[in-house]
Design a protein around this motif. Structure first.
Motif, PDB file in Angstrom:
ATOM      1  N   ARG A 140       0.765  -1.358  -0.001  1.00 31.33           N
ATOM      2  CA  ARG A 140      -0.012   0.149   0.202  1.00 31.33           C
ATOM      3  C   ARG A 140       0.940   1.295  -0.137  1.00 31.33           C
ATOM      4  NH1 ARG A 140      -0.511   3.877   2.746  1.00 31.33           N
ATOM      5  NH2 ARG A 140       0.816   3.016   4.633  1.00 31.33           N
ATOM      6  N   MET A 143       2.298   1.599  -3.338  1.00 31.38           N
ATOM      7  CA  MET A 143       1.262   2.058  -4.345  1.00 31.38           C
ATOM      8  C   MET A 143       0.959   3.606  -4.235  1.00 31.38           C
ATOM      9  SD  MET A 143       0.790  -0.463  -6.571  1.00 31.38           S
ATOM     10  CE  MET A 143       2.407  -0.953  -6.537  1.00 31.38           C
ATOM     11  N   ASP A 144       0.836   3.921  -2.978  1.00 33.53           N
ATOM     12  CA  ASP A 144       0.378   5.180  -2.683  1.00 33.53           C
ATOM     13  C   ASP A 144       1.533   6.467  -3.249  1.00 33.53           C
ATOM     14  OD1 ASP A 144      -1.807   4.645  -1.436  1.00 33.53           O
ATOM     15  OD2 ASP A 144      -1.221   5.099   0.568  1.00 33.53           O
ATOM     16  N   ASN A 176      -0.554   0.939  -9.690  1.00 32.78           N
ATOM     17  CA  ASN A 176      -2.063   1.265  -9.423  1.00 32.78           C
ATOM     18  C   ASN A 176      -2.618   2.331 -10.763  1.00 32.78           C
ATOM     19  OD1 ASN A 176      -0.849   3.228  -8.188  1.00 32.78           O
ATOM     20  ND2 ASN A 176      -1.992   3.532  -6.422  1.00 32.78           N
ATOM     21  N   HIS A 203      -5.007  -2.934  -5.706  1.00 33.01           N
ATOM     22  CA  HIS A 203      -4.573  -1.348  -5.531  1.00 33.01           C
ATOM     23  C   HIS A 203      -5.092  -0.821  -6.998  1.00 33.01           C
ATOM     24  CE1 HIS A 203      -2.789  -1.995  -1.915  1.00 33.01           C
ATOM     25  NE2 HIS A 203      -2.379  -3.101  -2.254  1.00 33.01           N
TER      26      HIS A 203
END
Length: 349
Positions: A140, A143-144, A176, A203
């Protein structure tokens, strides 16, 4: 008196974690939505310690992110507003988090690299993507970072790419979907496939739903070193080439060449060194982080064009955005000749 540029270099160690803290604890959001405000008001609204808030905000003033008026009220400088407004596509908080919590921890390895070299030091370490995708939290966070680093400028790159009214975009290593989403938003007749490792799928699904393009984007799980890319009219490679040395880049580009329709294009989106490699600053810093986080490096336009031509693409052009990420375009010739097996040379656009 210490020159400003040297002072910035000396105290730069502090700026990234401070930025991460004031963003993570909603201080910048509070100022964007309710400011200008004194530190006490920010602290009261957020339930934070006023003295610590004031000290952190003063650092942000010194680094040129905030302004403080004669009454002691803080607000963001105009250039910083879109970068730290979570409602804005240009928000970079996820990337700052990646630098503060990930890259900073790896900096100590540079001393080992100096003494023994990267290859020897990293011989027993996990591969970069095993680290990035180790668990749900690290996936996460990565991906962010990719979204916040890429989506804002991707909207400009989608315009610069002269996307067709219809057709299929294959976003290889597309994470993503920061570029795929921007491309689909810009060109309503286009469809997209994101090709990436299996942990990316959920994602992409969430990001595509949030961007309103979920009905036009699909996901194909795979590894571009061991599997063929899906065929498409456009093959996008955003922040992919900078993760790998030249030999692996050439393998990826030849895979892209095979997947690209005759007369189609490959879109390489990367930070670029100036021709003399003396800057820009962000590219030089990220080039160092590439050594820590991946096996790659950043390159000049001439180096990317040489790789594209060695893979078979021609008519290569560069289109620069107003941000840090730029576009190098290669065309697959209509005679669809086989790409040369020779190593890339020093050709320029």
């Amino acid at each position: 008196m210490t020159p400003h540029s040297i002072e910035q270099a000396i105290y730069g160690l502090v700026s990234t974690p401070v930025l991460h803290l004031v963003d993570r604890h909603d201080m910048l959001t509070c100022l964007i939505r309710n400011g200008p405000l004194p530190a006490r008001a920010v602290a009261d609204q957020l339930g934070l310690d006023a003295d610590t808030v004031d000290r952190l905000l003063l650092v942000c003033v010194a680094f040129g992110i905030l302004r403080r008026d004669a009454a002691g009220a803080y607000c963001l400088v105009e250039q910083a507003l879109p970068l730290f407004d979570r409602r804005d596509a240009r928000y970079i908080g996820g990337f700052v988090e990646h630098l503060a919590t990930g890259a900073a921890e790896r900096m100590e390895r540079l001393g080992e690299y100096l003494r023994r070299g990267k290859e020897a030091v990293d011989a027993s370490r996990e591969t970069p993507y095993d680290i990035f995708y180790r668990d749900e939290e690290s996936t996460r966070e990565f991906m962010d970072a990719m979204w916040h680093l890429s989506h804002g400028v991707s909207r400009e790159l989608a315009v610069l790419a002269d996307l067709p009214a219809a057709g299929l975009l294959v976003d290889a290593g597309g994470a993503n979907g920061p570029f795929a989403a921007a491309a689909l938003q810009h060109s309503p007749g286009l469809r997209a496939v994101v090709f990436d490792l299996p942990p990316v799928r959920p994602h992409l699904t969430r990001a595509a739903l949030a961007a309103g393009v979920a009905d036009r984007v699909d996901f194909v799980a795979g590894d571009f070193f061991t599997e063929n890319l899906p065929p498409g009219d456009l093959i996008a490679l955003g922040y992919v080439m900078s993760n790998w040395p030249d030999e692996q880049c050439l393998h990826i580009l030849r895979n892209a060449y095979r997947a690209c329709a005759v007369g189609g294009r490959v879109l390489v989106m990367e930070r670029l060194f100036d021709d003399d490699r003396n800057g820009p600053l962000a590219t030089s810093v990220m080039n160092l982080l590439m050594q820590l986080e991946t096996r790659g490096r950043h390159r000049t336009v001439a180096e990317y064009v040489a790789l594209l031509r060695a893979a078979g693409f021609d008519d290569c052009t560069v289109r620069r955005s107003g941000g840090d990420k730029h576009l190098i375009i290669g065309h697959k010739p209509v005679d669809d000749r086989e790409p040369s097996a020779s190593a890339p040379g020093n050709e320029r656009a």
